[in-house]
Design a protein around this motif. Structure first.
Motif, short mmCIF file in Angstrom:
data_model
loop_
_atom_site.label_atom_id
_atom_site.label_comp_id
_atom_site.label_asym_id
_atom_site.label_seq_id
_atom_site.Cartn_x
_atom_site.Cartn_y
_atom_site.Cartn_z
N PHE A 97 2.40 1.68 -3.42
CA PHE A 97 1.38 2.16 -4.37
C PHE A 97 1.20 3.66 -4.24
O PHE A 97 1.13 4.39 -5.25
CB PHE A 97 0.05 1.44 -4.13
CG PHE A 97 -1.07 1.96 -4.99
CD1 PHE A 97 -1.23 1.50 -6.29
CD2 PHE A 97 -1.96 2.91 -4.51
CE1 PHE A 97 -2.25 1.99 -7.10
CE2 PHE A 97 -2.99 3.40 -5.30
CZ PHE A 97 -3.13 2.93 -6.60
N THR A 149 -0.99 -1.03 -11.06
CA THR A 149 -2.05 -2.05 -11.11
C THR A 149 -1.64 -3.30 -10.34
O THR A 149 -2.43 -3.87 -9.58
CB THR A 149 -2.36 -2.43 -12.58
OG1 THR A 149 -2.75 -1.25 -13.29
CG2 THR A 149 -3.47 -3.46 -12.65
N TRP A 203 -1.80 -2.64 -6.62
CA TRP A 203 -3.16 -2.45 -6.11
C TRP A 203 -3.93 -3.77 -6.08
O TRP A 203 -4.62 -4.07 -5.10
CB TRP A 203 -3.89 -1.43 -6.97
CG TRP A 203 -5.30 -1.17 -6.54
CD1 TRP A 203 -6.45 -1.64 -7.09
CD2 TRP A 203 -5.71 -0.36 -5.43
NE1 TRP A 203 -7.54 -1.18 -6.41
CE2 TRP A 203 -7.12 -0.38 -5.38
CE3 TRP A 203 -5.00 0.39 -4.48
CZ2 TRP A 203 -7.84 0.31 -4.41
CZ3 TRP A 203 -5.72 1.08 -3.50
CH2 TRP A 203 -7.12 1.04 -3.49
N THR A 204 -3.81 -4.55 -7.15
CA THR A 204 -4.60 -5.79 -7.26
C THR A 204 -3.87 -7.01 -6.72
O THR A 204 -4.48 -8.05 -6.50
CB THR A 204 -4.96 -6.06 -8.73
OG1 THR A 204 -3.76 -6.28 -9.49
CG2 THR A 204 -5.72 -4.89 -9.32
N GLY A 208 0.82 -1.21 0.00
CA GLY A 208 0.00 0.00 0.00
C GLY A 208 0.85 1.25 0.00
O GLY A 208 0.55 2.23 -0.71
#
Length: 314
Positions: A34, A89, A92-93, A31
């Motif tokens: 990101f 991406t 996050w995923t 996190g």
């Protein structure tokens, strides 16, 4: 002999997708990473976007130097957009899979834009060389048509070779599918290949010398002549102004080529520990600082930014 060939055939895996390991060894910081990369990407888009806008709308910046700077800023946006959105991406995923076709596309654009940056830096150095060493011929030599031609050549010169380079690497048989990198790059992909990859490795370094080192040496040659000319100027103020117009470009050249050269020259054994950091440096950190480097050391750019902000706020 037949047994060895059979074992090699059994180990051969038809890979349809790859796993970008990236920062998977830092599960508790996904996190945070990101957020950091999102801020960096937004700052790259806004900073370089501002440079593009002011070089297009401000009349005082309608010169070859700022024309090249605007194109360079656009290139930096494209360069980071090849890798950063995918990284965001993945973070996050937590889905790090990338198809072989998507990897090939990313690698191809990454290589092409890297070559474009090398040649555009040469063009910018040539512009400063003509401006300082041949000032009387500058308006004639660096007319708008020539500037456009130089930019177009910079954008297309690397396409054929790098497309071939990408095809050679991606068409290799892969024994593994875990790519120890944050994006698809040549060296990490070669580590996944089965059998002897010495031919491909030689091709990689040959292209690196031809399309990387030759432009770098050309830039060094231009600046050797520029510095020699500046030192002959009679007035200290004239020397200071001439050095000021070149210093920003020299800093960018140093950041881009310095990190790139180190990445290619460090031994393979130690490359896996630091290659992610170095690759991020010349693909993300340098584009982020470019607008600041050019604006903080350039009074014309600062004045144009102030005028633009005043128009927006008025």
């Amino acid at each position: 002999m037949e047994y060895e060939e059979k074992v090699e055939e059994e180990n051969l895996t038809i890979v349809g997708e790859l796993i970008l390991l990236g920062f998977s060894d830092l599960p508790n910081l996904q996190g945070f990473l990101f957020g950091i990369f999102l801020i960096i990407y937004m700052s790259i888009l806004m900073g370089n976007g501002l440079i593009i806008v002011i070089t297009m709308v401000d009349p005082t910046l309608q010169t070859p130097m700022y024309f090249f700077l605007g194109n360079f800023s656009f290139l930096e946006i494209c360069y980071t957009s090849v890798t950063l959105p995918r990284m965001l991406t993945n973070l996050w995923t937590q889905n790090r899979a990338i198809s072989l076709m998507a990897c090939a596309m990313q690698l191809s654009f990454f290589l092409i834009l890297g070559v474009t940056e090398s040649f555009l830096l040469v063009v910018m150095a040539y512009d400063r060389y003509v401006a300082i060493c041949k000032p009387l011929y500058y308006p004639l030599v660096m007319n708008h048509k020539v500037c456009v031609q130089l930019v177009v050549v910079s954008w297309i010169v690397g396409i054929p070779g790098q497309v071939v380079q990408t095809y050679k690497v991606i068409s290799l048989p892969f024994c593994f599918n875990e790519l120890n990198h944050v994006f698809c790059d040549v060296s990490p992909l070669l580590e996944l290949a089965c059998g002897d990859t010495s031919v491909q490795e030689f091709s990689v370094y040959a292209f690196a010398v031809l399309l990387g080192m030759l432009p770098f040496l050309t830039i060094i040659g231009f600046y050797f002549k520029i510095i020699t000319t500046i030192l002959k100027l009679p007035l200290v103020i004239g020397r200071r102004k001439a050095f000021s117009t070149c210093s920003s470009h020299l800093i960018v050249v140093g950041l881009f080529y310095g990190s790139g050269i180190i990445t290619y020259l460090i031994p393979k054994s130690s490359q896996s520990e630091i290659k992610n950091v170095l690759s991020l440096f010349y693909t993300i950190v340098t584009p982020m600082f470019n607008p600041m480097i050019y604006s903080l050391k350039n009074k014309d750019v600062i004045a144009a930014l102030k005028k633009l902000l005043m128009k927006i706020l008025a």
